[in-house]
Scaffold this motif. Structure first.
Motif, PDB file in Angstrom:
ATOM      1  N   CYS A  44       0.833  -1.187   0.000  1.00  0.00           N
ATOM      2  CA  CYS A  44       0.000   0.000   0.000  1.00  0.00           C
ATOM      3  C   CYS A  44       0.879   1.253   0.000  1.00  0.00           C
ATOM      4  O   CYS A  44       1.800   1.340   0.796  1.00  0.00           O
ATOM      5  N   SER A  61      -1.255   4.079   3.047  1.00  0.00           N
ATOM      6  CA  SER A  61      -1.796   3.569   4.311  1.00  0.00           C
ATOM      7  C   SER A  61      -1.968   4.694   5.332  1.00  0.00           C
ATOM      8  O   SER A  61      -1.290   5.719   5.252  1.00  0.00           O
ATOM      9  N   GLU A  76       0.771  -2.898   5.088  1.00  0.00           N
ATOM     10  CA  GLU A  76      -0.463  -3.321   4.435  1.00  0.00           C
ATOM     11  C   GLU A  76      -0.255  -3.656   2.966  1.00  0.00           C
ATOM     12  O   GLU A  76       0.537  -3.023   2.278  1.00  0.00           O
TER      13      GLU A  76
END
Length: 193
Positions: free
Chosen positions: A174, A177, A185
């Motif tokens: 990600c 995030s 993540e």
């Protein structure tokens, strides 16, 4: 390890909800902002206070459903969004759901269930999604707790659960995030086979 209704209800009553960002998760907000079909039937399992459901509802998505074991979480949603349809706030176990959805949003539910249920989770997601349905959301890419939620994991492990049922369109680190989840993540987009 009994992650029962009373376990989760107690978390809300004692405000021990560290997973709750108090706002829609930035990666999901970005994803929601590009959705155009307001008729999509969307499920948010283990949704908790579900700022995601609130955000979608306020964008005009009226077919948003939240299922959770904690009554307090669903009550909190109703208090924030009084016109959210009662029948779309489901008090119950995700694994007992019988319905079909176009899109299911994963946000801290997978990491909250007993890891022994992960294969069952993938299978149930497959059952709940319509043909060409999508499972989209966030999975922790980190080693977390072993005896209580949140439970971590990694990309290779996750692929082993989902590859049977889904084409993996996206599964990447990600870039946006929430600050306390940076580098932890994966953003995932799975398309039902």
């Amino acid at each position: 390890m009994n992650l029962s209704e009373s376990f989760w209800e107690n978390k809300y009553k004692t405000n021990k909800i560290g997973w709750d960002l108090g706002e829609v998760s930035p990666p999901l907000k970005t994803y929601f902002n590009q959705l155009t079909n307001k008729e999509l039937k969307i499920l948010i399992p283990g949704g908790g206070n579900s700022y995601e459901a609130e955000y979608l509802f306020n964008l005009g998505f009226k077919n948003v459903y939240v299922v959770d074991l904690a009554k307090s979480a669903l009550t909190n949603i109703k208090e924030r969004i009084p016109n959210f349809p009662d029948e779309q706030l489901i008090l119950g176990n995700f694994f007992d759901l019988e319905n079909e959805f176009d899109l299911i949003i994963e946000q801290t539910f997978f990491c909250a269930i007993n890891p022994e249920l992960r294969k069952k989770y993938a299978s149930k997601m497959n059952d709940l999604l319509k043909s060409k349905g999508k499972l989209v959301g966030l999975l922790f890419d980190a080693k977390l707790n072993e005896d209580h939620p949140p439970f971590g994991g990694n990309k290779e492990e996750y692929i082993s659960y989902f590859k049977e049922y889904f084409s993996i369109e996206t599964m990447e680190k990600c870039y946006n995030s929430y600050h306390n989840r940076d580098e932890m993540e994966l953003f995932v987009k799975f398309l039902k086979k």
